[in-house]
Design a protein around this motif. Sequence first.
Motif, short mmCIF file in Angstrom:
data_model
loop_
_atom_site.label_atom_id
_atom_site.label_comp_id
_atom_site.label_asym_id
_atom_site.label_seq_id
_atom_site.Cartn_x
_atom_site.Cartn_y
_atom_site.Cartn_z
N ARG A 11 23.72 83.96 27.14
CA ARG A 11 23.62 83.15 28.62
C ARG A 11 22.43 82.50 28.72
N ARG A 12 21.17 83.19 28.77
CA ARG A 12 20.13 82.49 29.15
C ARG A 12 19.74 81.33 27.98
N TRP A 13 20.21 81.49 26.87
CA TRP A 13 19.97 80.48 25.89
C TRP A 13 20.88 79.37 26.17
N LEU A 14 21.99 79.49 26.67
CA LEU A 14 22.99 78.36 26.88
C LEU A 14 22.45 77.61 28.26
N ALA A 15 22.04 78.48 29.06
CA ALA A 15 21.58 77.74 30.60
C ALA A 15 20.32 76.84 30.13
N ARG A 16 19.55 77.02 29.18
CA ARG A 16 18.39 76.01 28.65
C ARG A 16 18.45 75.16 27.45
N ALA A 17 19.49 75.63 26.74
CA ALA A 17 19.50 74.89 25.36
C ALA A 17 20.83 74.39 25.00
N ARG A 18 21.88 74.30 25.95
CA ARG A 18 23.24 73.78 25.65
C ARG A 18 23.03 72.47 25.13
N ILE A 19 23.88 72.16 23.90
CA ILE A 19 24.11 70.93 23.37
C ILE A 19 24.22 69.63 24.40
N PRO A 20 23.51 68.75 24.45
CA PRO A 20 23.45 67.89 25.78
C PRO A 20 24.87 67.11 25.92
N ALA A 21 25.26 67.03 27.16
CA ALA A 21 26.52 66.57 27.33
C ALA A 21 26.94 65.17 26.37
N ALA A 22 26.02 64.14 26.41
CA ALA A 22 26.42 63.14 25.76
C ALA A 22 26.47 63.15 24.31
N ASP A 23 25.47 64.11 23.75
CA ASP A 23 25.56 64.35 22.25
C ASP A 23 26.87 65.09 22.03
N TRP A 24 27.34 66.02 22.65
CA TRP A 24 28.53 66.59 22.34
C TRP A 24 29.76 65.74 22.42
N ARG A 25 29.72 65.02 23.63
CA ARG A 25 30.83 63.75 23.54
C ARG A 25 30.88 62.85 22.42
N ALA A 26 29.56 62.60 21.67
CA ALA A 26 29.41 61.87 20.59
C ALA A 26 30.11 62.60 19.48
N THR A 27 29.68 63.89 19.55
CA THR A 27 30.22 64.63 18.22
C THR A 27 31.72 64.77 18.34
N VAL A 28 32.22 65.17 19.49
CA VAL A 28 33.87 65.52 19.55
C VAL A 28 34.46 64.18 19.28
N ALA A 29 33.84 62.93 19.66
CA ALA A 29 34.54 61.53 19.15
C ALA A 29 34.55 61.36 17.74
N ARG A 30 33.85 62.01 16.96
CA ARG A 30 33.67 61.68 15.53
C ARG A 30 34.58 62.79 14.79
N LEU A 31 35.55 63.74 15.72
CA LEU A 31 36.26 64.84 15.19
C LEU A 31 37.62 64.85 15.41
N PRO A 32 38.58 64.06 14.82
CA PRO A 32 39.98 64.05 15.10
C PRO A 32 40.49 65.23 15.11
N LEU A 33 40.03 66.17 14.62
CA LEU A 33 40.86 67.54 14.32
C LEU A 33 40.59 68.45 15.87
N LEU A 34 39.53 67.98 16.66
CA LEU A 34 39.51 68.62 18.01
C LEU A 34 40.38 67.96 18.97
N ALA A 35 41.16 66.87 18.77
CA ALA A 35 42.01 66.22 19.59
C ALA A 35 43.10 67.45 19.92
N GLY A 36 43.31 67.59 21.17
CA GLY A 36 44.34 68.55 21.69
C GLY A 36 43.74 70.02 22.26
N LEU A 37 42.54 70.13 21.97
CA LEU A 37 41.74 71.09 22.78
C LEU A 37 41.64 70.93 24.09
N SER A 38 42.04 71.84 25.07
CA SER A 38 41.74 71.81 26.25
C SER A 38 40.36 71.41 26.56
#
Length: 274
Positions: A11-38
Motif C-alpha cells: 500500500r505504501r508503495w502504491l501511494a508513492r509510485a503508482r503508474i501515473p494516470a496519463a501513462d496508464w491511459r496510454a498503456t490501456v489504449a494500446r491493449l484491445p484485450l483490456l476492453a470490457g474491464l470495468s
Amino acid sequence: MFGLFRDWRRRRWLARARIPAADWRATVARLPLLAGLSPAELERLRDLATLFLRDKALEPAGGLALTPDMGPLIAAQGCLPILNLGLDYYRGWRSIILYPEGFLAHHEYTDATGLVHSVHRPLIGEAWERGPVILSWADIVATLDEAGLNVVIHEMAHKLDMLTGEVNGLPPLHRDMAIADWSRAFTAAYQSLCRDVDRGRPTALDPYAADSPGEFFAVISETFFETPAVVAASYPEVYRQLRAFYRQDPLARLPASGRLPAASDPPGPTPGCG
Ligand SMILES: [Zn+2]
C-alpha cells in the motif's frame, strides 16, 4: 503477521509510485484485450502492474534501450491473468530479460545414449523454471493488434504452470476445482488438436500448441484472453476450466469490443516460444 506487513508495504508503495494516470491511459489504449474491464478492474490492474514492476527487474539485452512505455505495457499484459489471483502467483522469480527482437536460445539436452546436444533455436519468448522470463520487444509490439497472439501472457502462463514444479499444463487448481475435470477437458482438447495438426487440417489454435501439454496450456491461455470466443467454440470444457482457474470470463466482457479474428485470418503460427 508477515502478510499484514507485506500488505502495508504494498500500500505504501502504491501511494508513492503508482503508474501515473496519463501513462496508464496510454498503456490501456494500446491493449484491445483490456476492453470490457470495468473502471474498478482497470484500477486494480494498474495497482498490480505497479507492484509487478517493483518486484520484477526489467533487464535490457542485445543492445535494447529501455523506454518508459515498455514496463507498463509488459506489466499490464502480464498481470491480466492474475487480476483475480494476486501477485503471489508470480512468486519465485525476478528477471524479465527484454531483447529488441527474436533471440537465439541456447539449450543443452542429453539423449538416451547419454550424448549431450547443444542447440540454438530462434525464440520470441521463453520462461525458465525459477528463472527469468525472456521476451522480444518487437514481437510484443507486433502482436498488440493481432487478435489471438500474446507473447507476454503466453510466458506468464508457463510461469503459472511451473508453480507446481512441473511444466505439464496443470497449474495449481483452486479448492473448488477438480484435477480430474481439468485433465479430462485438456487431454481431450490436446489430443483433438494433435490429430488435426497431424492430418494437416486447419486449427482454431496456433498449431504450436500441439508441441506439448505445457505449450497447449500457454497457447490456449493467450487465446482465452485475446479471442475467448475461439476457445469457447472449439473447446467449451477447456473454456470452463480456464474461467474457473483465472476467475475471469473474457467471453462475457469482450464481445462488445468486436475482438474476434476474421474467419479467413486465423492466428498465424508463433515462431517458437519456450
Ligand atoms: Zn511456450
